[in-house]
Design an enzyme around this catalytic site. Sequence first.
Site, mmCIF file in Angstrom:
data_model
loop_
_atom_site.group_PDB
_atom_site.id
_atom_site.type_symbol
_atom_site.label_atom_id
_atom_site.label_comp_id
_atom_site.label_asym_id
_atom_site.label_seq_id
_atom_site.Cartn_x
_atom_site.Cartn_y
_atom_site.Cartn_z
ATOM 1 C CG HIS A 1 -17.125 -26.108 -28.152
ATOM 2 N ND1 HIS A 1 -17.970 -26.961 -27.479
ATOM 3 C CD2 HIS A 1 -16.011 -26.010 -27.389
ATOM 4 C CE1 HIS A 1 -17.394 -27.361 -26.358
ATOM 5 N NE2 HIS A 1 -16.201 -26.791 -26.276
ATOM 6 C CE LYS B 1 -12.489 -36.074 -18.128
ATOM 7 N NZ LYS B 1 -12.296 -34.645 -18.441
ATOM 8 N NE ARG C 1 -14.663 -21.471 -20.764
ATOM 9 C CZ ARG C 1 -14.775 -22.707 -20.351
ATOM 10 N NH1 ARG C 1 -15.896 -23.347 -20.500
ATOM 11 N NH2 ARG C 1 -13.776 -23.325 -19.754
ATOM 12 C CB SER D 1 -19.000 -29.735 -22.870
ATOM 13 O OG SER D 1 -18.709 -29.271 -24.155
#
Length: 169
Positions: free
Chosen positions: A27, A51, A100, A137
């Site tokens: 990040h 969440k 990614r 993460s």
Amino acid sequence: MTGPESEGKQVRRAVCPGSFDPITNGHLDIISRASRLYDEVYVAVMINKSKKGLFEIDERIDLIRQVTSEYANVRVEAFHGLLVDFCKERDIPAIVKGLRAVSDFDYELQMAQMNNGLTGVETLFVPTNPTYSFLSSSLVKEVAAWGGDVSHLVPPAVHDALTRRLRKD
């Protein structure tokens, strides 16, 4: 007023959105690169009330501010709702997203097209540094929870906070 706006030059703004639970070196790489391309970069920390994150929103914001303090043009804020509304409220015409893998592109392209269709906000895709191409993460949290060494995957302040948090649980 000083700077580009006082000279009649439009300030180039972009946003790097995410949950950042926690922020990783991947990040940080994208934020750093965006900070060189834009006059102002907002890091928008997504609030998702459905969440439960490892870190509270205020903790994430504090950690991100710590690890981006060397970038004078980076601002960190929480947001809830549509990212395009966040952009519209702050006159941000561009979203910067790191990719990614090809699997990221499929989802992110749909989001980019939706965002552009809603408000005209453009999305800039930045290929992730190969060093961080596997990093997320979720993966950092999972490895850390099992006692694995993630110190090379997150900034030192984040590693310290992550270690303290996982010791509590």
